[in-house]
Design an enzyme around this catalytic site. Structure first.
Site, PDB file in Angstrom:
ATOM      1  N   ASP A  78       1.930  -9.622   1.062  1.00 24.71           N
ATOM      2  CA  ASP A  78       1.024  -9.459   2.291  1.00 24.71           C
ATOM      3  C   ASP A  78      -0.509  -9.890   2.208  1.00 24.71           C
ATOM      4  O   ASP A  78      -1.252  -9.682   2.807  1.00 24.71           O
ATOM      5  CB  ASP A  78       0.925  -7.810   2.383  1.00 24.71           C
ATOM      6  CG  ASP A  78      -0.290  -7.434   1.623  1.00 24.71           C
ATOM      7  OD1 ASP A  78      -0.268  -7.688   0.341  1.00 24.71           O
ATOM      8  OD2 ASP A  78      -0.838  -6.449   1.963  1.00 24.71           O
ATOM      9  N   GLU A  79      -0.721 -10.934   0.956  1.00 24.25           N
ATOM     10  CA  GLU A  79      -1.891 -11.181   0.823  1.00 24.25           C
ATOM     11  C   GLU A  79      -2.075 -12.603   0.240  1.00 24.25           C
ATOM     12  O   GLU A  79      -1.294 -13.197  -0.411  1.00 24.25           O
ATOM     13  CB  GLU A  79      -2.289 -10.234  -0.659  1.00 24.25           C
ATOM     14  CG  GLU A  79      -3.662 -10.717  -0.912  1.00 24.25           C
ATOM     15  CD  GLU A  79      -4.092  -9.633  -2.397  1.00 24.25           C
ATOM     16  OE1 GLU A  79      -3.401  -8.809  -2.784  1.00 24.25           O
ATOM     17  OE2 GLU A  79      -4.879 -10.092  -2.952  1.00 24.25           O
TER      18      GLU A  79
HETATM   19  P1  TTP Z   1      -1.601  -3.385  -0.933  1.00 22.92           P
HETATM   20  O1  TTP Z   1      -2.235  -4.755  -0.174  1.00 22.92           O
HETATM   21  O2  TTP Z   1      -2.307  -3.294  -2.179  1.00 22.92           O
HETATM   22  O3  TTP Z   1      -1.680  -2.446  -0.158  1.00 22.92           O
HETATM   23  P2  TTP Z   1      -1.477  -2.140   1.441  1.00 22.92           P
HETATM   24  O4  TTP Z   1      -1.415  -3.338   2.196  1.00 22.92           O
HETATM   25  O5  TTP Z   1      -0.036  -1.023   1.516  1.00 22.92           O
HETATM   26  O6  TTP Z   1      -2.811  -1.289   2.170  1.00 22.92           O
HETATM   27  P3  TTP Z   1      -4.262  -1.988   2.218  1.00 22.92           P
HETATM   28  O7  TTP Z   1      -4.323  -1.595   3.648  1.00 22.92           O
HETATM   29  O8  TTP Z   1      -5.246  -1.291   1.318  1.00 22.92           O
HETATM   30  O9  TTP Z   1      -4.048  -3.312   1.774  1.00 22.92           O
HETATM   31  O10 TTP Z   1      -0.089  -3.937  -1.327  1.00 22.92           O
HETATM   32  C1  TTP Z   1       0.592  -4.596  -0.346  1.00 22.92           C
HETATM   33  C2  TTP Z   1       2.305  -3.990  -0.448  1.00 22.92           C
HETATM   34  O11 TTP Z   1       2.690  -4.351  -1.680  1.00 22.92           O
HETATM   35  C3  TTP Z   1       2.207  -2.552  -0.227  1.00 22.92           C
HETATM   36  O12 TTP Z   1       2.273  -2.246   1.141  1.00 22.92           O
HETATM   37  C4  TTP Z   1       3.122  -1.994  -1.032  1.00 22.92           C
HETATM   38  C5  TTP Z   1       3.337  -3.192  -2.035  1.00 22.92           C
HETATM   39  N1  TTP Z   1       2.843  -2.575  -3.294  1.00 22.92           N
HETATM   40  C6  TTP Z   1       3.830  -2.099  -4.270  1.00 22.92           C
HETATM   41  O13 TTP Z   1       4.922  -2.042  -4.152  1.00 22.92           O
HETATM   42  N2  TTP Z   1       3.347  -1.442  -5.463  1.00 22.92           N
HETATM   43  C7  TTP Z   1       2.112  -1.442  -5.760  1.00 22.92           C
HETATM   44  O14 TTP Z   1       1.657  -0.988  -7.047  1.00 22.92           O
HETATM   45  C8  TTP Z   1       1.194  -2.043  -4.832  1.00 22.92           C
HETATM   46  C9  TTP Z   1      -0.391  -1.779  -4.966  1.00 22.92           C
HETATM   47  C10 TTP Z   1       1.536  -2.487  -3.849  1.00 22.92           C
HETATM   48 MG    MG Z   2      -2.615  -4.989   1.909  1.00 21.83          MG
END
Ligand code: TTP
Ligand code: MG
Length: 378
Positions: free
Chosen positions: A120-121
């Site tokens: 997602d990044e």
């Molecule tokens: P993130 O971008 O850290 O979290 P998020 O998108 O859920 O929330 P935010 O709005 O704060 O960005 O992580 C992206 C995805 O990766 C998240 O939806 C689930 C997965 N993930 C895991 O499976 N284990 C973990 O420890 C983390 C940090 C994320």
């Molecule tokens: Mg995220």
């Protein structure tokens, strides 16, 4: 604001245009889209701990659930304790991957210089881009709208002249935020930023920084490079640069991550197993969380040890089956420590890295992520 004395002139390259994109509560938002009844109610993306005998880890939670203190990498049982009325949804990684591919297709309309950090990044270098659009802010806005239109999901974007600042910016306002940090604003933005927000500063480092009176970016800016390096080694070197708004790392669009690791240094050398074990646990937890986020697992665990005389030893253990959970990584690191660990000269640095990485395949996905008790087969 205190004036900063720069000992070594830093190369401040502000010519690039970098966008960092991060989907908002990624897995949870996808599930809300699929099942609108979840919206507005606490939702945790994890196996229901009532059905797994208390096992499992939270991958993410929607913003409503986060108000109860629930967050990624927390034990699912703990999440249930914090919010008994929360709903638990088993992750659907096939779907999350599809969405990830969809957003990458959109990114490619603008540039091929894309570095995927997680599903997602991503970082995009849009200094030059396929649309000849000079404004990176305009591109970021277009990207957000295109992602929303194609997926019904929101993301947040950060725009700046390097990766560190772009990352800090995308996190600044969530969800659906767009934050620009221009060169002349960077120092002030960072001055106000609490140190726990600095990318690369882990939970363990926060109290160490605070003990030195460093609470905000401005305190880092007032610290010398030497001081930070003395206390934090390589990380101190990075922190010093980042706090000054300097980060030369390119957007690595050809990268295939070969390893995922964490390391930490100690000012007072460790002298007993009792001191080493919790550090190994913490490092393993960090590595496992990063692996989960990257959807990877690996066959080799590497333990790095450095003594007071700066003798560095790395030892590796390769197993037949892929490992990725905190327990698996910890157990292998612990085995290496038991076999090769030397305490007589003190331990100044410990690091755990998992290499020989491969993406989790659909069948394997739930194993390393959620069955923390899976016995090792080697
Ligand atoms: P993130 O971008 O850290 O979290 P998020 O998108 O859920 O929330 P935010 O709005 O704060 O960005 O992580 C992206 C995805 O990766 C998240 O939806 C689930 C997965 N993930 C895991 O499976 N284990 C973990 O420890 C983390 C940090 C994320
Ligand atoms: Mg995220």
């Amino acid at each position: 604001m205190r004036e900063t004395l720069l000992t070594i002139p830093l190369n401040q390259d502000t010519s690039r245009k970098i966008i960092h994109i991060d989907m908002d509560a990624f897995y949870a938002s996808i599930e809300e889209r699929e099942q609108p009844a979840y919206v507005g109610k606490p939702l945790v993306i994890a196996h229901d701990p009532r059905k797994t005998g208390g096992k499992g880890v939270v991958t993410t939670a929607n913003y409503t659930a986060r108000q109860y203190g629930i967050h990624s990498a927390m034990a699912a049982a703990k999440a249930l304790e914090l919010c008994p009325q929360a709903q638990f949804k088993t992750p659907d990684f096939v779907l999350y991957r599809q969405v990830s591919e969809q957003i990458h297709e959109i990114f490619h309309q603008y540039t091929d210089k894309i570095e995927a950090v997680a599903l997602d990044e991503a970082y995009l270098d849009v200094t030059e881009n396929k649309l000849d659009q000079a404004s990176a802010v305009a591109i970021a806005r277009q990207l957000q709208m295109a992602v929303l239109k194609a997926t019904s999901l929101t993301c947040s974007t950060g725009i700046s002249y390097n990766k560190f600042l772009a990352k800090m910016a995308s996190d600044y306002r969530k969800p659906f935020g767009l934050t620009v940090i221009r060169p002349e604003q960077a120092r002030l933005f960072l001055a106000e930023l609490p140190i726990e927000k600095f990318h690369g500063v882990g939970r363990k480092t926060v109290p160490k920084l605070q003990a030195l009176g460093i609470n905000k970016g401005r305190d880092l800016q007032a610290s010398s490079e030497l001081e930070l390096m003395q206390h934090f080694g390589k990380m101190g070197f990075q922190l010093y640069r980042h706090a000054q708004g300097v980060d030369g790392r390119p957007v690595d669009y050809q990268r295939q991550r070969k390893s995922i690791g964490r390391e930490t240094t100690f000012r007072r050398p460790l002298r007993s197993d009792e001191e080493v074990v919790p550090v190994l646990r913490e490092l393993a937890a960090g590595v496992a969380a990063h692996l989960a986020k990257a959807q990877k697992h690996g066959k080799t665990v590497v333990l790095k040890m450095r003594d007071q005389d700066f003798n560095t030893t790395t030892k590796r253990l390769t197993v037949a089956e892929y490992v990725g959970s905190e327990t698996q990584v910890y157990e292998l690191a612990q085995e290496l420590w038991q076999t090769y660990g030397q305490l007589q000269n003190g331990i100044r640095l410990l690091g755990i890295t998992v290499t020989n990485l491969a993406p989790l395949s659909f069948e394997e996905i739930q194993l390393p992520l959620f069955r923390d008790d899976t016995p090792r087969e080697s």
